[in-house]
Design a protein around this motif. Structure first.
Motif, PDB file in Angstrom:
ATOM      1  N   ALA A 162       0.833  -1.208   0.000  1.00  0.00           N
ATOM      2  CA  ALA A 162       0.000   0.000   0.000  1.00  0.00           C
ATOM      3  C   ALA A 162       0.866   1.257   0.000  1.00  0.00           C
ATOM      4  O   ALA A 162       0.571   2.244  -0.699  1.00  0.00           O
ATOM      5  N   ILE A 163       1.963   1.222   0.767  1.00  0.00           N
ATOM      6  CA  ILE A 163       2.901   2.360   0.776  1.00  0.00           C
ATOM      7  C   ILE A 163       3.476   2.576  -0.630  1.00  0.00           C
ATOM      8  O   ILE A 163       3.571   3.707  -1.109  1.00  0.00           O
ATOM      9  N   ALA A 164       3.825   1.466  -1.298  1.00  0.00           N
ATOM     10  CA  ALA A 164       4.407   1.577  -2.647  1.00  0.00           C
ATOM     11  C   ALA A 164       3.406   2.203  -3.621  1.00  0.00           C
ATOM     12  O   ALA A 164       3.786   3.017  -4.478  1.00  0.00           O
TER      13      ALA A 164
ATOM     14  N   THR B 234      -1.344  -9.666  16.156  1.00  0.00           N
ATOM     15  CA  THR B 234      -0.341 -10.174  15.225  1.00  0.00           C
ATOM     16  C   THR B 234      -0.117  -9.236  14.052  1.00  0.00           C
ATOM     17  O   THR B 234       1.010  -9.063  13.588  1.00  0.00           O
ATOM     18  N   THR B 235      -1.178  -8.655  13.538  1.00  0.00           N
ATOM     19  CA  THR B 235      -1.055  -7.835  12.327  1.00  0.00           C
ATOM     20  C   THR B 235      -0.940  -6.344  12.655  1.00  0.00           C
ATOM     21  O   THR B 235      -0.737  -5.538  11.747  1.00  0.00           O
ATOM     22  N   THR B 236      -1.060  -5.982  13.914  1.00  0.00           N
ATOM     23  CA  THR B 236      -0.959  -4.566  14.282  1.00  0.00           C
ATOM     24  C   THR B 236       0.472  -4.020  14.125  1.00  0.00           C
ATOM     25  O   THR B 236       0.638  -2.897  13.623  1.00  0.00           O
ATOM     26  N   PRO B 237       1.521  -4.761  14.532  1.00  0.00           N
ATOM     27  CA  PRO B 237       2.872  -4.203  14.359  1.00  0.00           C
ATOM     28  C   PRO B 237       3.206  -3.828  12.904  1.00  0.00           C
ATOM     29  O   PRO B 237       3.771  -2.746  12.679  1.00  0.00           O
ATOM     30  N   PRO B 238       2.854  -4.641  11.888  1.00  0.00           N
ATOM     31  CA  PRO B 238       3.145  -4.192  10.507  1.00  0.00           C
ATOM     32  C   PRO B 238       2.404  -2.909  10.131  1.00  0.00           C
ATOM     33  O   PRO B 238       2.946  -2.091   9.373  1.00  0.00           O
ATOM     34  N   THR B 239       1.190  -2.730  10.648  1.00  0.00           N
ATOM     35  CA  THR B 239       0.471  -1.490  10.360  1.00  0.00           C
ATOM     36  C   THR B 239       1.182  -0.312  11.032  1.00  0.00           C
ATOM     37  O   THR B 239       1.325   0.771  10.437  1.00  0.00           O
ATOM     38  N   ALA B 240       1.631  -0.521  12.277  1.00  0.00           N
ATOM     39  CA  ALA B 240       2.365   0.539  12.985  1.00  0.00           C
ATOM     40  C   ALA B 240       3.618   0.932  12.213  1.00  0.00           C
ATOM     41  O   ALA B 240       3.916   2.119  12.038  1.00  0.00           O
ATOM     42  N   LEU B 241       4.329  -0.080  11.705  1.00  0.00           N
ATOM     43  CA  LEU B 241       5.564   0.228  10.964  1.00  0.00           C
ATOM     44  C   LEU B 241       5.260   0.952   9.658  1.00  0.00           C
ATOM     45  O   LEU B 241       6.020   1.833   9.234  1.00  0.00           O
ATOM     46  N   ALA B 242       4.140   0.605   9.009  1.00  0.00           N
ATOM     47  CA  ALA B 242       3.768   1.293   7.762  1.00  0.00           C
ATOM     48  C   ALA B 242       3.491   2.772   8.034  1.00  0.00           C
ATOM     49  O   ALA B 242       3.907   3.650   7.254  1.00  0.00           O
ATOM     50  N   ILE B 243       2.814   3.052   9.140  1.00  0.00           N
ATOM     51  CA  ILE B 243       2.524   4.458   9.475  1.00  0.00           C
ATOM     52  C   ILE B 243       3.825   5.190   9.806  1.00  0.00           C
ATOM     53  O   ILE B 243       4.048   6.329   9.370  1.00  0.00           O
ATOM     54  N   LYS B 244       4.699   4.512  10.530  1.00  0.00           N
ATOM     55  CA  LYS B 244       5.991   5.119  10.852  1.00  0.00           C
ATOM     56  C   LYS B 244       6.782   5.412   9.570  1.00  0.00           C
ATOM     57  O   LYS B 244       7.388   6.482   9.412  1.00  0.00           O
TER      58      LYS B 244
ATOM     59  N   ALA C  19       5.512   5.809   6.510  1.00  0.00           N
ATOM     60  CA  ALA C  19       4.840   6.872   5.748  1.00  0.00           C
ATOM     61  C   ALA C  19       5.178   8.241   6.322  1.00  0.00           C
ATOM     62  O   ALA C  19       5.395   9.214   5.581  1.00  0.00           O
ATOM     63  N   ALA C  20       5.273   8.321   7.665  1.00  0.00           N
ATOM     64  CA  ALA C  20       5.645   9.592   8.298  1.00  0.00           C
ATOM     65  C   ALA C  20       7.083   9.965   7.936  1.00  0.00           C
ATOM     66  O   ALA C  20       7.369  11.119   7.608  1.00  0.00           O
ATOM     67  N   ALA C  21       7.963   8.965   7.961  1.00  0.00           N
ATOM     68  CA  ALA C  21       9.374   9.234   7.635  1.00  0.00           C
ATOM     69  C   ALA C  21       9.532   9.683   6.190  1.00  0.00           C
ATOM     70  O   ALA C  21      10.381  10.516   5.870  1.00  0.00           O
TER      71      ALA C  21
ATOM     72  N   ARG D  60      -3.013   7.384  17.437  1.00  0.00           N
ATOM     73  CA  ARG D  60      -2.825   8.478  18.388  1.00  0.00           C
ATOM     74  C   ARG D  60      -2.955   9.820  17.672  1.00  0.00           C
ATOM     75  O   ARG D  60      -2.769   9.911  16.446  1.00  0.00           O
ATOM     76  N   GLU D  61      -3.222  10.853  18.450  1.00  0.00           N
ATOM     77  CA  GLU D  61      -3.401  12.210  17.908  1.00  0.00           C
ATOM     78  C   GLU D  61      -2.194  12.632  17.047  1.00  0.00           C
ATOM     79  O   GLU D  61      -2.357  13.278  16.005  1.00  0.00           O
ATOM     80  N   ALA D  62      -1.018  12.256  17.467  1.00  0.00           N
ATOM     81  CA  ALA D  62       0.193  12.656  16.735  1.00  0.00           C
ATOM     82  C   ALA D  62       0.196  12.104  15.308  1.00  0.00           C
ATOM     83  O   ALA D  62       0.901  12.639  14.431  1.00  0.00           O
ATOM     84  N   TYR D  63      -0.578  11.051  15.069  1.00  0.00           N
ATOM     85  CA  TYR D  63      -0.622  10.442  13.732  1.00  0.00           C
ATOM     86  C   TYR D  63      -2.003  10.623  13.086  1.00  0.00           C
ATOM     87  O   TYR D  63      -2.368   9.874  12.180  1.00  0.00           O
ATOM     88  N   ALA D  64      -2.733  11.642  13.531  1.00  0.00           N
ATOM     89  CA  ALA D  64      -4.095  11.866  13.033  1.00  0.00           C
ATOM     90  C   ALA D  64      -4.125  12.032  11.515  1.00  0.00           C
ATOM     91  O   ALA D  64      -5.107  11.645  10.855  1.00  0.00           O
ATOM     92  N   ALA D  65      -3.070  12.566  10.940  1.00  0.00           N
ATOM     93  CA  ALA D  65      -3.031  12.782   9.484  1.00  0.00           C
ATOM     94  C   ALA D  65      -3.092  11.458   8.722  1.00  0.00           C
ATOM     95  O   ALA D  65      -3.471  11.434   7.539  1.00  0.00           O
ATOM     96  N   PHE D  66      -2.725  10.367   9.401  1.00  0.00           N
ATOM     97  CA  PHE D  66      -2.730   9.063   8.743  1.00  0.00           C
ATOM     98  C   PHE D  66      -3.975   8.238   9.107  1.00  0.00           C
ATOM     99  O   PHE D  66      -4.064   7.064   8.778  1.00  0.00           O
ATOM    100  N   ASP D  67      -4.908   8.861   9.820  1.00  0.00           N
ATOM    101  CA  ASP D  67      -6.121   8.172  10.279  1.00  0.00           C
ATOM    102  C   ASP D  67      -7.254   8.444   9.284  1.00  0.00           C
ATOM    103  O   ASP D  67      -7.782   9.561   9.220  1.00  0.00           O
TER     104      ASP D  67
END
Ligand code: SF4
Length: 380
Positions: free
Chosen positions: A124-126, A145-155, A157-159, A298-305
């Motif tokens: 999805a990032i690609a 189980t699948t939450t950590p990959p989503t967290a890393l994708a958001i991280k 995308a932010a980077a 979290r609020e800090a990542y609201a732009a990705f929500d």
């Protein structure tokens, strides 16, 4: 196959089955819930119930992430995908889950919505990087189980400062669902299942650790054995549960020591905690709203929500009244109790979510168990 065949050895399975038969007290019965859809699949695929004595019964639980997603969240995803600027990225199973009024993501795609099947969050990032003029939304579902990959994708995308990527978050937590079954076992006046213990989920426990289930063993006096997905793992775990019940013990035991530790994967837990926070409650199919059982960004990542970005309105929709998925997910009914099973509802024509995902109890029984039903009827 090295490291797999050892866990599927028929001779060893028969030895464990004999040990279970010897350990099981003939004057009582044992009912164990396998929470995880992977265990449901293994039990059906390898015919493990046929190896158990009649007084040791397995009860299917709500551990299929596609199955527990309620109709309203599917409807929300369909509405989102119908926006002309949106590309919705989703895993294949979700495409066929029925929404309200016979809709599905697959039908929305056929009608022109830009819905694409992906294999990972990174796909999805690609797409978001390759198509900066599209609003790319990842339809995130699943347990711990699948939450950590989503967290890393958001991280990630932010980077990368991606401004056209967001997540429709539907991640849920395992322990609140188990608590929901134990505290409120009944459904629509139907009595809940009798449960003497749990086979704890494997992949989830690799992330959150076996100790996460200690509260159920302690508060509800129910033994928990965290088990791997291979047939011998499951058989050994059933033997461990029978032994705990016989001894009057109720603790967490870890059969899956080759993958699960008491504390779990601390790095994954930290990544998830940095990106997500608890919702007050979240709706599960078959359970209604369960307190503190879902995550949001979290609020800090609201732009990705995606829910905030597109001002998505919560939709609450009823299940198909003829479908027994809710009762099956709570362990109250079995797939063959549903009058649609194998008639109107098959994997090619699913009427409910439990027939869509390969981890769903109805799909597992359709693929493997129904042949044993025929054999049993023939013998009878
Ligand atoms: S057979 Fe189909 S309709 Fe019936 S409970 Fe299973 S998924 Fe739902």
């Amino acid at each position: 196959m090295k490291y797999v065949d050892e866990y599927r050895d028929g001779n060893v399975a028969r030895q464990i089955a004999a040990a279970i038969a010897q350990a099981a007290d003939p004057s009582r019965s044992y009912h164990f819930m396998e929470f995880c859809g992977g265990h449901t699949h293994a039990i059906s695929r390898y015919g493990l119930e046929d190896l158990l004595p009649p007084n040791v019964r397995m009860v299917h639980g709500p551990g299929c992430p596609v199955c527990v997603l309620p109709v309203g969240r599917i409807d929300m995803a369909i509405q989102l995908a119908q926006r002309p600027e949106v590309t919705l990225c989703t895993y294949g199973d979700l495409m066929r889950v029925p929404g309200s009024h016979g809709t599905s993501l697959l039908r929305a795609k056929a009608a022109g919505a830009d819905i694409r099947m992906v294999y990972s969050t990174l796909d999805a990032i690609a797409i978001a990087e390759a198509e900066p003029n599209r609003e790319v939304v990842f339809f995130a579902i699943g347990f711990e189980t699948t939450t950590p990959p989503t967290a890393l994708a958001i991280k990630l995308a932010a980077a990368k400062r991606l401004t056209n990527f967001s997540v429709f978050c539907n991640h849920v937590l395992t322990p609140p669902a188990i608590r929901g079954i134990l505290e409120h076992p009944d459904l629509d006046g139907q009595p809940g299942p009798r449960l003497d213990g749990f086979i704890g989920p494997a992949h989830v426990s690799a992330v959150i650790g076996a100790d996460a289930f200690a509260e159920f063993a302690r508060d509800f006096a129910k033994p928990v054995v965290v088990a791997g997905f291979e047939p011998l793992d499951v058989m050994q775990s059933i033997l461990m549960l029978v032994q705990q019940v016989n001894d009057g013990r109720h603790v967490v035991e870890n059969q899956y020591i080759r993958a699960v530790t008491p504390g779990g994967n601390r790095i994954a837990q930290a990544e998830v905690a940095a990106i997500f926070e608890l919702r007050d409650s979240f709706e599960w199919r078959g359970f209604g709203r369960v307190p503190a059982s879902g995550l949001r960004l979290r609020e800090a990542y609201a732009a990705f929500d995606a829910e905030r970005r597109f001002a998505m309105a919560e939709i609450s929709a009823a299940d198909n009244p003829a479908c027994d998925c809710g009762a099956i997910l709570r362990g109250i009914k079995r797939p063959t109790d549903c009058k649609l099973f194998g008639t109107l509802c098959t994997p090619e024509t699913p009427m409910g979510s439990c027939m869509v995902s390969s981890e769903g109890a109805c799909a597992a029984h359709w693929t493997y168990g129904r042949f044993r039903d025929h054999a049993r009827r023939a013998v009878a």
